[in-house]
Design a protein around this motif. Structure first.
Motif, mmCIF file in Angstrom:
data_model
loop_
_atom_site.group_PDB
_atom_site.id
_atom_site.type_symbol
_atom_site.label_atom_id
_atom_site.label_comp_id
_atom_site.label_asym_id
_atom_site.label_seq_id
_atom_site.Cartn_x
_atom_site.Cartn_y
_atom_site.Cartn_z
ATOM 1 N N UNK A 224 -0.002 36.339 74.431
ATOM 2 C CA UNK A 224 0.042 37.784 74.609
ATOM 3 C C UNK A 224 0.691 38.206 75.921
ATOM 4 N N UNK A 225 1.342 37.294 76.593
ATOM 5 C CA UNK A 225 2.079 37.681 77.792
ATOM 6 C C UNK A 225 3.304 38.510 77.411
ATOM 7 N N UNK A 226 3.732 39.348 78.345
ATOM 8 C CA UNK A 226 4.882 40.210 78.099
ATOM 9 C C UNK A 226 6.171 39.392 78.197
ATOM 10 N N UNK A 227 7.091 39.670 77.308
ATOM 11 C CA UNK A 227 8.334 38.898 77.265
ATOM 12 C C UNK A 227 9.468 39.787 76.772
ATOM 13 N N UNK A 228 10.564 39.768 77.486
ATOM 14 C CA UNK A 228 11.788 40.472 77.082
ATOM 15 C C UNK A 228 12.872 39.412 76.903
ATOM 16 N N UNK A 229 13.505 39.410 75.754
ATOM 17 C CA UNK A 229 14.542 38.428 75.445
ATOM 18 C C UNK A 229 15.916 39.029 75.695
ATOM 19 N N UNK A 230 16.729 38.272 76.389
ATOM 20 C CA UNK A 230 18.116 38.670 76.637
ATOM 21 C C UNK A 230 19.038 37.707 75.907
ATOM 22 N N UNK A 231 20.148 38.229 75.405
ATOM 23 C CA UNK A 231 21.076 37.379 74.656
ATOM 24 C C UNK A 231 22.477 37.928 74.749
#
Length: 483
Positions: free
Chosen positions: A275-282
Protein backbone atom coordinates in the motif's frame (compact mmCIF):
# COMPACT_ATOMS: atom_id res chain seq x y z
CA UNK A 1 2.82 6.37 -28.79
CA UNK A 2 2.51 8.54 -25.74
CA UNK A 3 4.53 8.90 -22.57
CA UNK A 4 2.28 8.58 -19.58
CA UNK A 5 2.57 8.10 -15.83
CA UNK A 6 0.57 6.30 -13.21
CA UNK A 7 0.14 7.48 -9.67
CA UNK A 8 -1.43 5.40 -6.95
CA UNK A 9 -1.82 6.81 -3.47
CA UNK A 10 -2.41 4.72 -0.38
CA UNK A 11 -3.55 6.38 2.85
CA UNK A 12 -0.70 6.52 5.39
CA UNK A 13 -2.18 8.52 8.24
CA UNK A 14 -1.91 7.00 11.67
CA UNK A 15 -5.58 7.41 12.61
CA UNK A 16 -8.05 4.55 12.58
CA UNK A 17 -9.88 5.59 9.41
CA UNK A 18 -9.81 2.71 6.91
CA UNK A 19 -7.38 3.09 4.01
CA UNK A 20 -8.67 4.27 0.65
CA UNK A 21 -7.16 4.21 -2.80
CA UNK A 22 -7.18 7.07 -5.28
CA UNK A 23 -6.01 6.60 -8.85
CA UNK A 24 -4.66 9.64 -10.68
CA UNK A 25 -3.85 10.03 -14.35
CA UNK A 26 -1.64 12.55 -16.08
CA UNK A 27 -4.62 14.84 -16.74
CA UNK A 28 -6.98 14.89 -13.76
CA UNK A 29 -8.21 12.69 -10.95
CA UNK A 30 -10.56 9.88 -11.80
CA UNK A 31 -13.53 8.95 -9.70
CA UNK A 32 -12.48 6.89 -6.68
CA UNK A 33 -13.71 3.32 -6.21
CA UNK A 34 -16.48 2.73 -3.64
CA UNK A 35 -15.14 3.17 -0.10
CA UNK A 36 -14.99 0.14 2.15
CA UNK A 37 -15.38 2.27 5.26
CA UNK A 38 -19.10 1.63 5.62
CA UNK A 39 -18.53 -2.11 5.28
CA UNK A 40 -15.86 -2.10 7.98
CA UNK A 41 -17.89 0.02 10.39
CA UNK A 42 -20.83 -2.34 10.08
CA UNK A 43 -18.77 -5.42 10.90
CA UNK A 44 -18.21 -6.90 14.32
CA UNK A 45 -15.59 -5.13 16.42
CA UNK A 46 -13.84 -8.43 17.00
CA UNK A 47 -13.40 -8.98 13.25
CA UNK A 48 -9.91 -8.72 11.81
CA UNK A 49 -11.14 -6.81 8.73
CA UNK A 50 -10.48 -3.42 10.34
CA UNK A 51 -6.99 -4.55 11.26
CA UNK A 52 -6.30 -5.82 7.75
CA UNK A 53 -7.41 -2.58 6.09
CA UNK A 54 -5.92 -0.27 8.70
CA UNK A 55 -3.26 2.24 7.59
CA UNK A 56 0.30 0.99 7.67
CA UNK A 57 2.07 2.12 10.85
CA UNK A 58 5.26 1.15 12.61
CA UNK A 59 3.32 -1.07 15.00
CA UNK A 60 1.42 -3.21 12.51
CA UNK A 61 4.03 -3.37 9.73
CA UNK A 62 5.36 -6.94 9.39
CA UNK A 63 9.03 -7.47 10.07
CA UNK A 64 9.68 -8.62 6.51
CA UNK A 65 9.24 -5.05 5.30
CA UNK A 66 12.58 -3.58 6.19
CA UNK A 67 11.85 -0.21 4.54
CA UNK A 68 9.50 2.26 6.21
CA UNK A 69 6.56 3.83 4.44
CA UNK A 70 7.80 7.05 2.77
CA UNK A 71 6.12 10.37 3.47
CA UNK A 72 5.42 11.03 -0.22
CA UNK A 73 4.88 9.03 -3.39
CA UNK A 74 7.90 7.33 -4.94
CA UNK A 75 8.37 8.00 -8.64
CA UNK A 76 10.22 5.27 -10.47
CA UNK A 77 10.86 4.09 -13.99
CA UNK A 78 11.55 0.50 -15.02
CA UNK A 79 15.30 0.70 -14.40
CA UNK A 80 14.79 1.97 -10.86
CA UNK A 81 12.24 -0.76 -10.18
CA UNK A 82 14.72 -3.40 -11.32
CA UNK A 83 17.31 -1.92 -8.94
CA UNK A 84 14.80 -2.06 -6.10
CA UNK A 85 14.01 -5.64 -7.07
CA UNK A 86 17.66 -6.68 -6.87
CA UNK A 87 18.21 -4.99 -3.51
CA UNK A 88 15.00 -5.68 -1.62
CA UNK A 89 13.24 -8.72 -3.04
CA UNK A 90 13.13 -11.36 -0.26
CA UNK A 91 13.61 -14.28 -2.64
CA UNK A 92 16.75 -12.73 -4.12
CA UNK A 93 17.99 -11.87 -0.62
CA UNK A 94 17.59 -15.52 0.35
CA UNK A 95 19.55 -16.63 -2.72
CA UNK A 96 22.33 -14.13 -1.96
CA UNK A 97 22.63 -15.43 1.59
CA UNK A 98 22.72 -19.00 0.29
CA UNK A 99 25.54 -18.03 -2.07
CA UNK A 100 27.52 -16.39 0.74
CA UNK A 101 26.94 -19.46 2.91
CA UNK A 102 28.26 -21.67 0.13
CA UNK A 103 31.31 -19.44 -0.29
CA UNK A 104 31.97 -19.74 3.46
CA UNK A 105 32.41 -23.50 3.09
CA UNK A 106 35.42 -23.08 0.76
CA UNK A 107 37.98 -22.01 3.41
CA UNK A 108 36.58 -24.63 5.77
CA UNK A 109 37.27 -27.40 3.26
CA UNK A 110 40.71 -26.03 2.44
CA UNK A 111 41.73 -25.69 6.09
CA UNK A 112 44.01 -28.37 7.63
CA UNK A 113 42.42 -31.13 9.67
CA UNK A 114 42.15 -30.52 13.39
CA UNK A 115 45.00 -32.00 15.48
CA UNK A 116 44.46 -34.47 18.30
CA UNK A 117 46.06 -34.16 21.76
CA UNK A 118 46.02 -37.07 24.23
CA UNK A 119 47.36 -38.28 27.60
CA UNK A 120 48.83 -41.73 28.17
CA UNK A 121 49.38 -43.53 31.46
CA UNK A 122 49.84 -47.25 31.99
CA UNK A 123 49.07 -48.12 35.62
CA UNK A 124 46.51 -47.45 38.35
CA UNK A 125 47.77 -48.25 41.94
CA UNK A 126 45.18 -49.05 44.57
CA UNK A 127 43.78 -45.92 46.16
CA UNK A 128 45.49 -43.59 43.63
CA UNK A 129 43.07 -42.43 40.93
CA UNK A 130 44.64 -41.42 37.60
CA UNK A 131 48.05 -42.77 38.72
CA UNK A 132 49.66 -39.35 38.56
CA UNK A 133 52.42 -37.79 40.70
CA UNK A 134 53.49 -39.51 43.93
CA UNK A 135 51.09 -42.37 43.37
CA UNK A 136 53.69 -43.82 41.02
CA UNK A 137 56.59 -43.57 43.51
CA UNK A 138 58.85 -46.66 43.64
CA UNK A 139 58.04 -49.21 46.34
CA UNK A 140 59.71 -52.39 47.61
CA UNK A 141 57.43 -54.49 45.47
CA UNK A 142 57.69 -52.19 42.44
CA UNK A 143 61.11 -50.45 42.49
CA UNK A 144 60.34 -48.64 39.20
CA UNK A 145 56.81 -47.64 40.14
CA UNK A 146 53.61 -49.10 38.74
CA UNK A 147 52.73 -46.53 36.08
CA UNK A 148 55.31 -46.76 33.31
CA UNK A 149 55.63 -44.59 30.20
CA UNK A 150 53.12 -41.91 31.14
CA UNK A 151 53.10 -39.31 28.38
CA UNK A 152 51.45 -36.77 26.09
CA UNK A 153 50.69 -37.37 22.40
CA UNK A 154 50.05 -34.97 19.52
CA UNK A 155 48.54 -36.35 16.28
CA UNK A 156 48.05 -34.45 13.01
CA UNK A 157 46.27 -36.11 10.06
CA UNK A 158 47.10 -35.09 6.48
CA UNK A 159 45.33 -35.81 3.23
CA UNK A 160 47.28 -36.73 0.13
CA UNK A 161 48.57 -33.52 -1.51
CA UNK A 162 45.98 -32.06 -3.89
CA UNK A 163 42.87 -33.57 -2.33
CA UNK A 164 41.90 -30.60 -0.18
CA UNK A 165 42.67 -28.01 -2.82
CA UNK A 166 40.60 -29.89 -5.40
CA UNK A 167 37.70 -30.31 -2.97
CA UNK A 168 37.79 -26.57 -2.17
CA UNK A 169 37.80 -25.75 -5.91
CA UNK A 170 34.70 -27.92 -6.37
CA UNK A 171 32.95 -26.15 -3.50
CA UNK A 172 33.89 -22.74 -4.91
CA UNK A 173 32.65 -23.71 -8.38
CA UNK A 174 29.35 -24.93 -6.96
CA UNK A 175 29.01 -21.63 -5.07
CA UNK A 176 29.57 -19.65 -8.27
CA UNK A 177 27.01 -21.84 -10.03
CA UNK A 178 24.56 -20.97 -7.25
CA UNK A 179 25.27 -17.28 -7.81
CA UNK A 180 24.63 -17.64 -11.55
CA UNK A 181 21.38 -19.43 -10.75
CA UNK A 182 20.43 -16.50 -8.51
CA UNK A 183 21.09 -14.14 -11.41
CA UNK A 184 18.80 -16.23 -13.58
CA UNK A 185 16.09 -16.00 -10.92
CA UNK A 186 16.64 -12.24 -10.85
CA UNK A 187 15.95 -12.07 -14.59
CA UNK A 188 12.80 -14.17 -14.23
CA UNK A 189 11.47 -11.94 -11.47
CA UNK A 190 12.44 -8.95 -13.57
CA UNK A 191 10.39 -10.28 -16.47
CA UNK A 192 7.43 -10.61 -14.11
CA UNK A 193 8.05 -7.06 -12.89
CA UNK A 194 8.20 -5.73 -16.46
CA UNK A 195 4.93 -7.47 -17.30
CA UNK A 196 3.22 -5.87 -14.30
CA UNK A 197 4.80 -2.51 -15.10
CA UNK A 198 3.62 -2.36 -18.70
CA UNK A 199 0.27 -3.84 -17.70
CA UNK A 200 -0.20 -0.94 -15.29
CA UNK A 201 0.71 1.53 -18.02
CA UNK A 202 -1.82 -0.13 -20.33
CA UNK A 203 -4.49 0.20 -17.64
CA UNK A 204 -3.64 3.89 -17.36
CA UNK A 205 -3.97 4.28 -21.12
CA UNK A 206 -7.31 2.46 -21.07
CA UNK A 207 -8.56 4.83 -18.40
CA UNK A 208 -7.62 7.73 -20.64
CA UNK A 209 -9.48 6.16 -23.56
CA UNK A 210 -12.58 5.59 -21.43
CA UNK A 211 -12.54 9.22 -20.30
CA UNK A 212 -12.36 10.36 -23.91
CA UNK A 213 -15.19 8.01 -24.76
CA UNK A 214 -17.32 9.53 -22.02
CA UNK A 215 -16.65 12.99 -23.51
CA UNK A 216 -17.61 11.81 -27.00
CA UNK A 217 -20.81 10.24 -25.70
CA UNK A 218 -21.62 13.48 -23.90
CA UNK A 219 -21.38 15.23 -27.25
CA UNK A 220 -23.66 12.66 -28.87
CA UNK A 221 -26.11 12.96 -25.99
CA UNK A 222 -26.22 16.74 -26.36
CA UNK A 223 -26.81 16.47 -30.09
CA UNK A 224 -29.61 13.95 -29.54
CA UNK A 225 -31.17 16.20 -26.92
CA UNK A 226 -31.03 19.20 -29.23
CA UNK A 227 -32.56 17.26 -32.10
CA UNK A 228 -35.28 15.95 -29.80
CA UNK A 229 -36.05 19.52 -28.77
CA UNK A 230 -36.46 20.40 -32.45
CA UNK A 231 -38.63 17.32 -33.04
CA UNK A 232 -35.94 15.94 -35.35
CA UNK A 233 -35.15 12.79 -33.35
CA UNK A 234 -36.81 10.38 -30.98
CA UNK A 235 -36.25 10.61 -27.25
CA UNK A 236 -34.99 7.03 -27.23
CA UNK A 237 -31.84 8.19 -29.00
CA UNK A 238 -31.01 10.45 -26.09
CA UNK A 239 -31.66 7.59 -23.69
CA UNK A 240 -29.45 5.20 -25.68
CA UNK A 241 -26.60 7.73 -25.66
CA UNK A 242 -27.04 8.15 -21.91
CA UNK A 243 -26.92 4.38 -21.37
CA UNK A 244 -23.77 4.07 -23.48
CA UNK A 245 -22.13 6.85 -21.48
CA UNK A 246 -23.00 5.17 -18.19
CA UNK A 247 -21.57 1.90 -19.50
CA UNK A 248 -18.27 3.61 -20.34
CA UNK A 249 -18.16 5.15 -16.88
CA UNK A 250 -18.84 1.78 -15.27
CA UNK A 251 -15.96 0.24 -17.22
CA UNK A 252 -13.61 2.64 -15.49
CA UNK A 253 -14.12 0.91 -12.15
CA UNK A 254 -12.84 -2.43 -13.50
CA UNK A 255 -9.80 -0.80 -15.07
CA UNK A 256 -9.07 1.16 -11.89
CA UNK A 257 -9.17 -2.09 -9.94
CA UNK A 258 -6.75 -3.72 -12.39
CA UNK A 259 -4.45 -0.73 -12.04
CA UNK A 260 -4.51 -0.92 -8.25
CA UNK A 261 -3.78 -4.65 -8.24
CA UNK A 262 -0.84 -4.10 -10.59
CA UNK A 263 0.59 -1.35 -8.36
CA UNK A 264 0.21 -3.52 -5.25
CA UNK A 265 1.92 -6.42 -7.02
CA UNK A 266 4.82 -4.22 -8.13
CA UNK A 267 5.30 -2.89 -4.60
CA UNK A 268 5.35 -6.40 -3.18
CA UNK A 269 7.74 -7.67 -5.83
CA UNK A 270 10.32 -4.95 -5.18
CA UNK A 271 10.19 -5.46 -1.40
CA UNK A 272 7.91 -2.55 -0.52
CA UNK A 273 4.64 -2.62 1.36
CA UNK A 274 1.79 -3.18 -1.08
CA UNK A 275 0.00 0.00 0.00
CA UNK A 276 2.93 2.35 -0.38
CA UNK A 277 2.51 5.22 -2.82
CA UNK A 278 4.04 4.68 -6.24
CA UNK A 279 4.13 6.71 -9.44
CA UNK A 280 5.35 4.94 -12.58
CA UNK A 281 7.28 6.81 -15.24
CA UNK A 282 7.85 5.47 -18.74
CA UNK A 283 9.26 6.52 -22.07
CA UNK A 284 7.66 4.13 -24.53
CA UNK A 285 9.58 5.39 -27.54
CA UNK A 286 12.93 4.88 -25.85
CA UNK A 287 11.86 1.44 -24.67
CA UNK A 288 11.15 0.32 -28.23
CA UNK A 289 14.33 1.76 -29.75
CA UNK A 290 17.18 -0.45 -30.83
CA UNK A 291 15.96 -4.01 -30.40
CA UNK A 292 18.81 -6.37 -31.40
CA UNK A 293 18.40 -8.89 -34.18
CA UNK A 294 17.63 -12.56 -33.56
CA UNK A 295 21.19 -13.65 -34.41
CA UNK A 296 22.68 -11.15 -31.97
CA UNK A 297 20.34 -12.26 -29.21
CA UNK A 298 21.09 -15.94 -29.81
CA UNK A 299 24.84 -15.31 -29.72
CA UNK A 300 24.53 -13.30 -26.53
CA UNK A 301 22.36 -15.95 -24.89
CA UNK A 302 24.84 -18.74 -25.69
CA UNK A 303 27.72 -16.80 -24.16
CA UNK A 304 26.25 -14.73 -21.33
CA UNK A 305 22.96 -16.19 -20.11
CA UNK A 306 23.19 -16.72 -16.31
CA UNK A 307 21.35 -20.04 -16.48
CA UNK A 308 23.85 -21.34 -19.02
CA UNK A 309 26.71 -20.07 -16.87
CA UNK A 310 25.26 -22.01 -13.95
CA UNK A 311 25.07 -25.31 -15.84
CA UNK A 312 28.55 -24.76 -17.28
CA UNK A 313 29.96 -24.25 -13.80
CA UNK A 314 28.10 -27.33 -12.57
CA UNK A 315 29.67 -29.31 -15.41
CA UNK A 316 33.10 -27.97 -14.44
CA UNK A 317 32.48 -29.03 -10.83
CA UNK A 318 31.37 -32.49 -11.99
CA UNK A 319 34.59 -32.94 -13.98
CA UNK A 320 36.65 -31.91 -10.99
CA UNK A 321 34.59 -34.37 -8.95
CA UNK A 322 35.83 -37.18 -11.19
CA UNK A 323 39.44 -36.15 -10.56
CA UNK A 324 38.78 -36.01 -6.83
CA UNK A 325 37.15 -39.45 -6.86
CA UNK A 326 40.22 -40.90 -8.60
CA UNK A 327 42.44 -39.41 -5.88
CA UNK A 328 40.58 -41.60 -3.38
CA UNK A 329 42.92 -44.42 -4.48
CA UNK A 330 45.83 -42.44 -2.99
CA UNK A 331 46.60 -42.92 0.75
CA UNK A 332 46.26 -40.32 3.48
CA UNK A 333 48.74 -39.75 6.29
CA UNK A 334 48.92 -39.15 10.02
CA UNK A 335 51.87 -38.00 12.08
CA UNK A 336 51.91 -38.66 15.84
CA UNK A 337 54.46 -37.18 18.24
CA UNK A 338 54.68 -38.58 21.80
CA UNK A 339 56.54 -37.58 24.96
CA UNK A 340 56.96 -40.23 27.72
CA UNK A 341 58.24 -40.12 31.31
CA UNK A 342 58.54 -42.92 33.88
CA UNK A 343 56.38 -40.90 36.31
CA UNK A 344 53.24 -38.80 36.00
CA UNK A 345 53.28 -36.16 33.29
CA UNK A 346 52.16 -33.43 35.71
CA UNK A 347 54.39 -34.36 38.68
CA UNK A 348 57.72 -32.79 39.61
CA UNK A 349 61.05 -34.54 39.11
CA UNK A 350 59.82 -36.63 36.26
CA UNK A 351 63.24 -37.88 35.52
CA UNK A 352 64.34 -38.90 32.06
CA UNK A 353 62.03 -37.91 29.15
CA UNK A 354 61.53 -40.18 26.16
CA UNK A 355 60.23 -39.05 22.78
CA UNK A 356 58.58 -40.98 19.99
CA UNK A 357 57.54 -40.07 16.44
CA UNK A 358 54.98 -42.17 14.60
CA UNK A 359 54.03 -41.99 10.94
CA UNK A 360 50.77 -43.69 9.90
CA UNK A 361 49.61 -44.47 6.37
CA UNK A 362 45.87 -44.71 5.76
CA UNK A 363 45.47 -46.87 2.70
CA UNK A 364 42.30 -47.90 0.83
CA UNK A 365 41.69 -51.59 1.36
CA UNK A 366 39.00 -54.16 0.58
CA UNK A 367 39.89 -54.31 -3.12
CA UNK A 368 39.16 -50.61 -3.70
CA UNK A 369 35.39 -51.20 -3.61
CA UNK A 370 34.42 -47.80 -2.26
CA UNK A 371 36.90 -46.03 -4.49
CA UNK A 372 35.78 -47.85 -7.63
CA UNK A 373 32.11 -47.04 -7.13
CA UNK A 374 32.98 -43.51 -6.07
CA UNK A 375 34.67 -42.95 -9.43
CA UNK A 376 31.70 -44.47 -11.24
CA UNK A 377 29.33 -42.19 -9.35
CA UNK A 378 31.41 -39.13 -10.24
CA UNK A 379 31.53 -40.14 -13.90
CA UNK A 380 27.74 -40.61 -13.97
CA UNK A 381 27.31 -37.18 -12.42
CA UNK A 382 29.58 -35.71 -15.07
CA UNK A 383 27.57 -37.34 -17.85
CA UNK A 384 24.34 -36.01 -16.33
CA UNK A 385 25.84 -32.52 -16.07
CA UNK A 386 26.96 -32.63 -19.71
CA UNK A 387 23.50 -33.68 -20.89
CA UNK A 388 21.87 -31.04 -18.69
CA UNK A 389 24.17 -28.36 -20.07
CA UNK A 390 23.32 -29.30 -23.67
CA UNK A 391 19.61 -29.41 -22.88
CA UNK A 392 19.75 -26.04 -21.14
CA UNK A 393 21.56 -24.50 -24.10
CA UNK A 394 18.91 -25.81 -26.48
CA UNK A 395 16.07 -24.58 -24.27
CA UNK A 396 17.59 -21.11 -24.04
CA UNK A 397 17.97 -20.82 -27.82
CA UNK A 398 14.41 -22.07 -28.35
CA UNK A 399 13.13 -19.58 -25.77
CA UNK A 400 14.89 -16.74 -27.57
CA UNK A 401 13.38 -17.82 -30.89
CA UNK A 402 9.88 -18.11 -29.42
CA UNK A 403 10.17 -14.75 -27.65
CA UNK A 404 11.41 -13.08 -30.83
CA UNK A 405 8.47 -14.49 -32.82
CA UNK A 406 6.05 -13.20 -30.17
CA UNK A 407 7.76 -9.82 -30.28
CA UNK A 408 7.44 -9.60 -34.08
CA UNK A 409 3.76 -10.58 -33.89
CA UNK A 410 3.03 -7.97 -31.22
CA UNK A 411 4.92 -5.37 -33.25
CA UNK A 412 2.91 -6.10 -36.40
CA UNK A 413 -0.39 -6.03 -34.50
CA UNK A 414 0.48 -2.70 -32.89
CA UNK A 415 1.46 -1.14 -36.20
CA UNK A 416 -1.71 -2.41 -37.89
CA UNK A 417 -3.94 -1.00 -35.15
CA UNK A 418 -2.11 2.33 -34.95
CA UNK A 419 -1.73 2.97 -38.66
CA UNK A 420 -4.95 1.54 -40.09
CA UNK A 421 -7.74 0.42 -37.80
CA UNK A 422 -7.77 3.24 -35.26
CA UNK A 423 -7.56 6.04 -37.88
CA UNK A 424 -10.34 4.37 -39.89
CA UNK A 425 -12.56 4.03 -36.83
CA UNK A 426 -11.88 7.65 -35.87
CA UNK A 427 -12.80 8.81 -39.38
CA UNK A 428 -16.02 6.75 -39.29
CA UNK A 429 -16.98 8.29 -35.96
CA UNK A 430 -16.33 11.84 -37.17
CA UNK A 431 -18.34 11.30 -40.35
CA UNK A 432 -21.23 9.78 -38.40
CA UNK A 433 -21.21 12.62 -35.86
CA UNK A 434 -21.16 15.25 -38.62
CA UNK A 435 -24.03 13.66 -40.48
CA UNK A 436 -26.12 13.18 -37.37
CA UNK A 437 -25.43 16.75 -36.20
CA UNK A 438 -26.66 18.08 -39.55
CA UNK A 439 -30.10 16.60 -38.98
CA UNK A 440 -29.22 13.45 -40.84
CA UNK A 441 -30.18 9.92 -39.89
CA UNK A 442 -27.95 7.14 -38.63
CA UNK A 443 -27.94 7.43 -34.83
CA UNK A 444 -27.32 3.71 -34.44
CA UNK A 445 -24.48 3.91 -36.94
CA UNK A 446 -22.95 6.77 -34.93
CA UNK A 447 -23.26 4.82 -31.70
CA UNK A 448 -21.71 1.76 -33.32
CA UNK A 449 -18.85 3.86 -34.74
CA UNK A 450 -18.17 5.35 -31.32
CA UNK A 451 -18.18 1.90 -29.70
CA UNK A 452 -15.81 0.52 -32.35
CA UNK A 453 -13.48 3.49 -31.90
CA UNK A 454 -13.38 2.96 -28.14
CA UNK A 455 -12.81 -0.79 -28.57
CA UNK A 456 -9.97 -0.28 -31.04
CA UNK A 457 -8.32 2.41 -28.90
CA UNK A 458 -8.39 0.08 -25.92
CA UNK A 459 -7.06 -2.70 -28.15
CA UNK A 460 -4.24 -0.39 -29.27
CA UNK A 461 -3.32 0.39 -25.65
CA UNK A 462 -3.27 -3.33 -24.86
CA UNK A 463 -1.28 -4.09 -28.02
CA UNK A 464 1.33 -1.48 -27.10
CA UNK A 465 1.56 -3.02 -23.64
CA UNK A 466 1.89 -6.50 -25.15
CA UNK A 467 4.64 -5.22 -27.43
CA UNK A 468 6.61 -3.78 -24.53
CA UNK A 469 6.08 -6.92 -22.50
CA UNK A 470 7.21 -9.06 -25.43
CA UNK A 471 10.33 -6.94 -25.80
CA UNK A 472 11.14 -7.28 -22.10
CA UNK A 473 10.60 -11.05 -22.19
CA UNK A 474 12.77 -11.26 -25.31
CA UNK A 475 15.66 -9.51 -23.56
CA UNK A 476 15.29 -11.62 -20.46
CA UNK A 477 15.20 -14.80 -22.55
CA UNK A 478 18.57 -13.82 -23.94
CA UNK A 479 19.91 -13.04 -20.46
CA UNK A 480 19.77 -9.22 -20.70
CA UNK A 481 17.99 -6.57 -18.70
CA UNK A 482 15.31 -4.86 -20.85
CA UNK A 483 16.91 -1.38 -20.78
Amino acid sequence: MMTFAISVFAQTSTDKVPASVTVQSGDSALSAPPSIGSQLNSQDKSSKAAELFAPVTQKNTPMIYTKGTPSGPSEMDLRQLWNELRLNNPQLSSLRESYLAAKATVPQINAPANPQVGLIWSGMPAGAPFALGGANAPTTQYPQGISQNNGITFAQPFQFPGKKSLASEIANTNAEALFASAESTYLQLGAQLSTLYYGALAAQKQLQVLKESVVRLEMIKNVAKARYSNNAAAYVEFLNAQVAQSSAQADQFNVERQLQVAINSINTLVGRHSREKLILRADVRRALAGTPSLIELEDYAETSHPSLKSTTLQLDAARKGVDLAKKAYLPDFQVIGSSFTPRGPFSANNGTMFYQLEFDLIIPLYFFTKEKYGVEQAQRNQAAAEAGNISNRQQIVLAVNAAYAAYELAKNQTQFLRERQVPQADAAYRVGLTQYSNNGQGFNDLLIAQTQLRTLEIALAQAESNLLQAQAILMVSAGKEPF
